[in-house]
Design a protein around this motif. Structure first.
Motif, short mmCIF file in Angstrom:
data_model
loop_
_atom_site.label_atom_id
_atom_site.label_comp_id
_atom_site.label_asym_id
_atom_site.label_seq_id
_atom_site.Cartn_x
_atom_site.Cartn_y
_atom_site.Cartn_z
N PHE A 1 93.82 9.78 51.06
CA PHE A 1 92.51 10.06 50.51
C PHE A 1 92.24 11.55 50.58
N ARG A 2 91.35 12.00 49.75
CA ARG A 2 90.99 13.42 49.71
C ARG A 2 89.72 13.65 50.52
N ALA A 3 89.58 14.85 51.02
CA ALA A 3 88.41 15.20 51.82
C ALA A 3 88.02 16.64 51.53
N ALA A 4 86.82 16.99 51.89
CA ALA A 4 86.34 18.37 51.78
C ALA A 4 85.91 18.83 53.16
N LYS A 5 86.09 20.10 53.42
CA LYS A 5 85.71 20.68 54.70
C LYS A 5 84.41 21.46 54.53
N ARG A 6 83.55 21.33 55.51
CA ARG A 6 82.30 22.08 55.50
C ARG A 6 82.59 23.56 55.69
N ASP A 7 81.97 24.40 54.87
CA ASP A 7 82.09 25.85 55.01
C ASP A 7 80.97 26.39 55.89
N LEU A 8 79.78 25.86 55.72
CA LEU A 8 78.62 26.35 56.48
C LEU A 8 77.71 25.20 56.89
N PHE A 9 77.14 25.34 58.05
CA PHE A 9 76.09 24.44 58.51
C PHE A 9 74.78 25.22 58.38
N LEU A 10 73.84 24.67 57.66
CA LEU A 10 72.64 25.42 57.30
C LEU A 10 71.59 25.55 58.39
N ASP A 11 71.39 24.51 59.16
CA ASP A 11 70.20 24.51 60.01
C ASP A 11 70.50 24.32 61.49
N ASN A 12 71.34 25.19 62.02
CA ASN A 12 71.56 25.22 63.47
C ASN A 12 70.24 25.48 64.19
N VAL A 13 69.41 26.30 63.56
CA VAL A 13 68.08 26.61 64.08
C VAL A 13 67.07 26.14 63.05
N PHE A 21 69.26 32.65 55.25
CA PHE A 21 70.41 33.56 55.39
C PHE A 21 71.73 32.86 55.09
N PRO A 22 72.04 31.70 55.68
CA PRO A 22 73.31 31.06 55.33
C PRO A 22 73.38 30.59 53.88
N LEU A 23 72.24 30.37 53.23
CA LEU A 23 72.28 30.03 51.81
C LEU A 23 72.85 31.19 51.00
N GLY A 24 72.47 32.40 51.33
CA GLY A 24 73.05 33.58 50.68
C GLY A 24 74.53 33.69 50.94
N LYS A 25 74.93 33.44 52.18
CA LYS A 25 76.36 33.45 52.52
C LYS A 25 77.12 32.37 51.75
N LEU A 26 76.48 31.23 51.58
CA LEU A 26 77.10 30.13 50.84
C LEU A 26 77.37 30.53 49.39
N ALA A 38 78.21 23.02 52.06
CA ALA A 38 77.25 23.22 53.16
C ALA A 38 76.67 21.87 53.54
N ILE A 39 76.32 21.74 54.80
CA ILE A 39 75.61 20.54 55.23
C ILE A 39 74.39 20.96 56.02
N GLY A 40 73.42 20.10 56.03
CA GLY A 40 72.19 20.34 56.78
C GLY A 40 71.46 19.03 56.95
N HIS A 41 70.38 19.08 57.68
CA HIS A 41 69.55 17.91 57.93
C HIS A 41 68.36 17.91 56.97
N MET A 63 75.04 23.18 41.52
CA MET A 63 75.04 22.28 42.67
C MET A 63 75.58 20.93 42.26
N VAL A 64 76.54 20.43 43.03
CA VAL A 64 77.10 19.10 42.78
C VAL A 64 77.21 18.38 44.12
N GLY A 65 77.31 17.07 44.04
CA GLY A 65 77.58 16.30 45.24
C GLY A 65 79.02 16.54 45.68
N VAL A 66 79.26 16.37 46.94
CA VAL A 66 80.59 16.65 47.48
C VAL A 66 81.66 15.76 46.82
N GLU A 67 81.27 14.60 46.35
CA GLU A 67 82.24 13.72 45.70
C GLU A 67 82.88 14.36 44.47
#
Length: 71
Positions: A1-13, A21-26, A38-41, A63-67
């Motif tokens: 199966f295929r998978a994708a790796k997270r590049d950034l986590f948006l909301d550590n804080v 700020f991480p949205l700009g980096k994204l 990117a993932i976030g809550h 913007m697309v879904g990870v699928e």
């Protein structure tokens, strides 16, 4: 199966300005490698940051879904 790796986590804080700020980096990363994940809550602060940065995101990226990245 295929998978994708997270590049950034948006909301550590949970702070709107610190989430923007991480949205700009994204966007920079997506431009360089052709996509970024990117993932976030669904925190109110995360949703507000996405809403505040929405125009910039839509201006620079699609913007697309990870699928869509793992087919």
């Amino acid at each position: 199966f295929r998978a994708a790796k997270r590049d950034l986590f948006l909301d550590n804080v949970r702070d709107e300005q610190k989430i923007i700020f991480p949205l700009g980096k994204l966007l920079d990363l997506a431009r360089r490698q052709g996509f970024a994940v990117a993932i976030g809550h669904p925190y109110p602060e995360t949703l507000q940051a996405l809403k505040a940065y929405r125009r910039e995101i839509l201006r620079q990226a699609k913007m697309v879904g990870v699928e869509a990245l793992v087919r």
